[in-house]
Design a protein around this motif. Structure first.
Motif, PDB file in Angstrom:
ATOM      1  N   ASP A 197      -3.734  36.690 -50.894  1.00  0.00           N
ATOM      2  CA  ASP A 197      -2.553  36.655 -50.036  1.00  0.00           C
ATOM      3  C   ASP A 197      -1.996  38.060 -49.815  1.00  0.00           C
ATOM      4  N   HIS A 198      -2.141  38.927 -50.820  1.00  0.00           N
ATOM      5  CA  HIS A 198      -1.675  40.315 -50.670  1.00  0.00           C
ATOM      6  C   HIS A 198      -2.609  41.115 -49.764  1.00  0.00           C
ATOM      7  N   LEU A 199      -3.912  40.839 -49.855  1.00  0.00           N
ATOM      8  CA  LEU A 199      -4.882  41.577 -49.046  1.00  0.00           C
ATOM      9  C   LEU A 199      -5.088  40.998 -47.658  1.00  0.00           C
ATOM     10  N   MET A 200      -4.488  39.848 -47.382  1.00  0.00           N
ATOM     11  CA  MET A 200      -4.729  39.154 -46.123  1.00  0.00           C
ATOM     12  C   MET A 200      -4.325  40.035 -44.940  1.00  0.00           C
ATOM     13  N   VAL A 201      -5.281  40.263 -44.048  1.00  0.00           N
ATOM     14  CA  VAL A 201      -5.047  41.105 -42.878  1.00  0.00           C
ATOM     15  C   VAL A 201      -4.650  40.262 -41.674  1.00  0.00           C
ATOM     16  N   THR A 202      -5.367  39.180 -41.442  1.00  0.00           N
ATOM     17  CA  THR A 202      -5.079  38.312 -40.311  1.00  0.00           C
ATOM     18  C   THR A 202      -5.182  36.861 -40.750  1.00  0.00           C
ATOM     19  N   LYS A 203      -4.258  36.036 -40.225  1.00  0.00           N
ATOM     20  CA  LYS A 203      -4.235  34.617 -40.562  1.00  0.00           C
ATOM     21  C   LYS A 203      -4.333  33.745 -39.317  1.00  0.00           C
ATOM     22  N   GLY A 204      -3.868  34.243 -38.179  1.00  0.00           N
ATOM     23  CA  GLY A 204      -3.845  33.407 -36.980  1.00  0.00           C
ATOM     24  C   GLY A 204      -2.847  32.283 -37.123  1.00  0.00           C
ATOM     25  N   GLU A 205      -3.283  31.092 -36.810  1.00  0.00           N
ATOM     26  CA  GLU A 205      -2.403  29.932 -36.921  1.00  0.00           C
ATOM     27  C   GLU A 205      -2.516  29.239 -38.270  1.00  0.00           C
ATOM     28  N   TRP A 206      -3.225  29.849 -39.209  1.00  0.00           N
ATOM     29  CA  TRP A 206      -3.454  29.250 -40.521  1.00  0.00           C
ATOM     30  C   TRP A 206      -2.817  30.084 -41.620  1.00  0.00           C
ATOM     31  N   GLU A 207      -2.515  29.434 -42.724  1.00  0.00           N
ATOM     32  CA  GLU A 207      -1.898  30.082 -43.866  1.00  0.00           C
ATOM     33  C   GLU A 207      -2.596  29.617 -45.147  1.00  0.00           C
ATOM     34  N   LEU A 208      -2.911  30.579 -46.020  1.00  0.00           N
ATOM     35  CA  LEU A 208      -3.595  30.275 -47.269  1.00  0.00           C
ATOM     36  C   LEU A 208      -2.622  29.630 -48.253  1.00  0.00           C
ATOM     37  N   GLN A 209      -2.996  28.445 -48.770  1.00  0.00           N
ATOM     38  CA  GLN A 209      -2.166  27.742 -49.745  1.00  0.00           C
ATOM     39  C   GLN A 209      -2.575  28.098 -51.170  1.00  0.00           C
ATOM     40  N   ASN A 210      -3.779  27.798 -51.562  1.00  0.00           N
ATOM     41  CA  ASN A 210      -4.260  28.134 -52.904  1.00  0.00           C
ATOM     42  C   ASN A 210      -5.783  28.094 -52.931  1.00  0.00           C
ATOM     43  N   MET A 211      -6.313  28.657 -54.017  1.00  0.00           N
ATOM     44  CA  MET A 211      -7.750  28.654 -54.269  1.00  0.00           C
ATOM     45  C   MET A 211      -7.978  28.137 -55.683  1.00  0.00           C
ATOM     46  N   THR A 212      -8.821  27.137 -55.801  1.00  0.00           N
ATOM     47  CA  THR A 212      -9.174  26.589 -57.108  1.00  0.00           C
ATOM     48  C   THR A 212     -10.676  26.766 -57.328  1.00  0.00           C
ATOM     49  N   ILE A 213     -11.042  26.906 -58.597  1.00  0.00           N
ATOM     50  CA  ILE A 213     -12.431  27.186 -58.963  1.00  0.00           C
ATOM     51  C   ILE A 213     -12.972  26.022 -59.776  1.00  0.00           C
ATOM     52  N   ILE A 214     -14.166  25.577 -59.430  1.00  0.00           N
ATOM     53  CA  ILE A 214     -14.821  24.468 -60.112  1.00  0.00           C
ATOM     54  C   ILE A 214     -16.213  24.921 -60.530  1.00  0.00           C
ATOM     55  N   LEU A 215     -16.532  24.757 -61.823  1.00  0.00           N
ATOM     56  CA  LEU A 215     -17.869  25.056 -62.337  1.00  0.00           C
ATOM     57  C   LEU A 215     -18.722  23.803 -62.290  1.00  0.00           C
ATOM     58  N   LEU A 216     -19.909  23.936 -61.730  1.00  0.00           N
ATOM     59  CA  LEU A 216     -20.814  22.790 -61.589  1.00  0.00           C
ATOM     60  C   LEU A 216     -22.133  23.101 -62.262  1.00  0.00           C
ATOM     61  N   ASN A 217     -22.611  22.147 -63.023  1.00  0.00           N
ATOM     62  CA  ASN A 217     -23.957  22.209 -63.595  1.00  0.00           C
ATOM     63  C   ASN A 217     -24.756  21.035 -63.049  1.00  0.00           C
ATOM     64  N   VAL A 218     -25.506  21.296 -62.023  1.00  0.00           N
ATOM     65  CA  VAL A 218     -26.242  20.247 -61.331  1.00  0.00           C
ATOM     66  C   VAL A 218     -27.504  19.936 -62.123  1.00  0.00           C
ATOM     67  N   THR A 219     -27.545  18.720 -62.683  1.00  0.00           N
ATOM     68  CA  THR A 219     -28.706  18.330 -63.498  1.00  0.00           C
ATOM     69  C   THR A 219     -29.945  18.125 -62.646  1.00  0.00           C
ATOM     70  N   LYS A 220     -29.750  17.576 -61.461  1.00  0.00           N
ATOM     71  CA  LYS A 220     -30.899  17.266 -60.606  1.00  0.00           C
ATOM     72  C   LYS A 220     -31.596  18.532 -60.149  1.00  0.00           C
ATOM     73  N   GLU A 221     -30.819  19.555 -59.784  1.00  0.00           N
ATOM     74  CA  GLU A 221     -31.398  20.803 -59.310  1.00  0.00           C
ATOM     75  C   GLU A 221     -31.587  21.821 -60.430  1.00  0.00           C
TER      76      GLU A 221
END
Length: 441
Positions: A197-221
């Motif tokens: 949000d501090h580095l954001m240069v351009t947003k247009g008609e959109w606004e950043l709400q949040n970012m969440t991180i999910i770790l995945l361990n795909v057994t099939k792949e």
């Protein structure tokens, strides 16, 4: 002798230290075996024991939301990727090289984790990788990548233009399995959100709400994946001003048009103009929203409702106008039919004829002076019959005129009542629905 021995020892120490210490980058590269071509460092995973997995820590910063295409379900953004990993073969003691604690090495000379973005739909020319990699004394390496990312995103446009979209950006290795390369984040999602949000240069008609991180361990792949879930919300004011408010005013104008008199014929043309204006709004909305049948956006239902009610209002205006015209035709109808007029003319002609050669009829001079003549008597009877017939026709026309006009007035009032009631209920429902979903975000 002891003094000479001391001086010789100090000289020997000075010579040996000058041979082991090097203050140049060339000396450090030679020590790391990077001064000459070494293909093994570029193609082999840099671990001393092959069963040891390489831990790759990855941070993604979002510093530009360039475009969101609802039709193609893609989001174009500018991202910055910082990737950390350890090379166990490239370590040194900084004190041996005059305190050098950072070294830049060409990317082509080292092993770089082959990390890709699964949702990437952009071309290769939009990826800008740093030409060098930063190397630290403990073997820690840092590679920076800047990319104009066009990623696929499944959007839910039910609440358009008050919608919030959640797009995922998944990082994974192209060839290495989980036991070889493991992905992990270095900073938390809250930190990445604040920095982005501090580095954001351009947003247009959109606004950043949040970012969440999910770790995945795909057994099939059998691959380790790191998924970023980016939530962005739309700024709806432009759509409210250009679409929602004009459509509401069109509906209000259609309600006010019931006060226009039917006699001048302007009511129907006014309603048709409103209907055409709403059609233009629907064409503009069609260029924005995709043709999805699963979840029809509420604004499309809003436009469809207004279009349907204005269309019914146009049909009702046509019916009322037809009844008024039918009533006017009854008023203009003559009170006397052509057959009756022909009969009256024939009676007048027969009355004016004098009987010729009638022997049994006495002379006019022998009749009483005060008695009525036969011709005058017939004229009086004819006039009374005509007056009675005209009076009956006038009463009949007046009865027909009042009937059509009263029917038109009743239809117009009943339709206006239900039209106003349904419009108020629908507008209240739409406002409650939109407001409740906005506050529940």
């Amino acid at each position: 002798m002891s003094a000479l021995r001391t001086l010789a020892f100090l000289a020997l120490v000075a010579v040996s230290s000058s041979q082991t210490s090097d203050c140049s980058y060339v000396g450090l590269l030679t020590h790391l075996n990077l001064a000459t071509t070494n293909d093994l460092l570029a193609i082999m995973r840099p671990v001393k024991v092959w069963t040891t997995p390489s831990l790759v820590q990855l941070d993604m910063f979002l510093y530009g939301i360039l475009d969101v295409d609802e039709k193609s379900q893609t989001v174009t953004s500018q991202i910055w990727i910082r990737m950390w990993w350890t090379n166990e073969f490239l370590t040194w003691n900084s004190t041996d090289f005059c305190g050098i604690n950072m070294l830049t090495v060409p990317r082509s000379r080292l092993w770089i984790p082959d990390i890709q973005i699964n949702e990437d739909a952009s071309d290769a020319g939009s990826i800008h990788k740093s030409a060098v990699v930063i190397l630290y004394p403990n073997g820690l390496m840092l590679a920076n990548t800047r990319e104009r990312l066009t990623s696929t995103c499944q959007m839910d446009l039910l609440l358009f233009p008050f919608d919030t979209q959640e797009c995922t950006i998944t990082f994974s290795s192209m060839t290495s399995e989980e036991h070889a390369v493991q992905l992990e984040q270095l900073n938390s999602g809250t930190v990445l959100t604040k920095v982005s949000d501090h580095l954001m240069v351009t947003k247009g008609e959109w606004e950043l709400q949040n970012m969440t991180i999910i770790l995945l361990n795909v057994t099939k792949e059998s691959k380790s994946k790191l998924r970023y879930k980016v939530s962005i919300s739309r700024k709806p004011m432009l759509y409210v001003i250009n679409l929602i408010i004009p459509l509401f005013f069109f509906l209000v104008l259609d309600l006010v048009s019931f006060s226009i008199s039917e006699a001048r014929g302007e009511k129907l043309s006014f309603k048709v103009t409103i209907l055409l204006s709403i059609s233009v709004m629907l064409l503009i909305l069609q260029d924005i929203l995709p043709s999805t049948e699963a979840n029809v956006p509420m604004i499309s239902q809003y436009c469809l409702f207004i279009f349907a009610f204005v269309g019914l209002s146009v049909l009702e205006a046509m019916l009322v106008g037809y009844l008024y015209d039918l009533d006017g035709c009854c008023c203009c109808k003559t009170a006397q039919s052509p057959a009756d007029a022909q009969e009256d003319i024939q009676l007048e002609v027969d009355n004016q004829k004098e009987p010729a050669g009638a022997e049994g009829i006495p002379d006019k001079s022998s009749l009483p002076l005060d008695g009525p003549v036969d011709g005058d008597l017939l004229k009086l009877i004819l006039q009374e019959v005509k007056a009675a017939r005209q009076e009956v026709e006038e009463h009949k026309d007046q009865r027909k005129t009042g009937r059509y006009r009263r029917a038109a007035v009743i239809i117009d009032r009943v339709f206006f009542f239900f039209y106003f009631l349904a419009t108020g209920l629908f507008v209240a429902f739409m406002n409650t629905f939109w407001v409740s979903n906005i506050y529940n975000k």
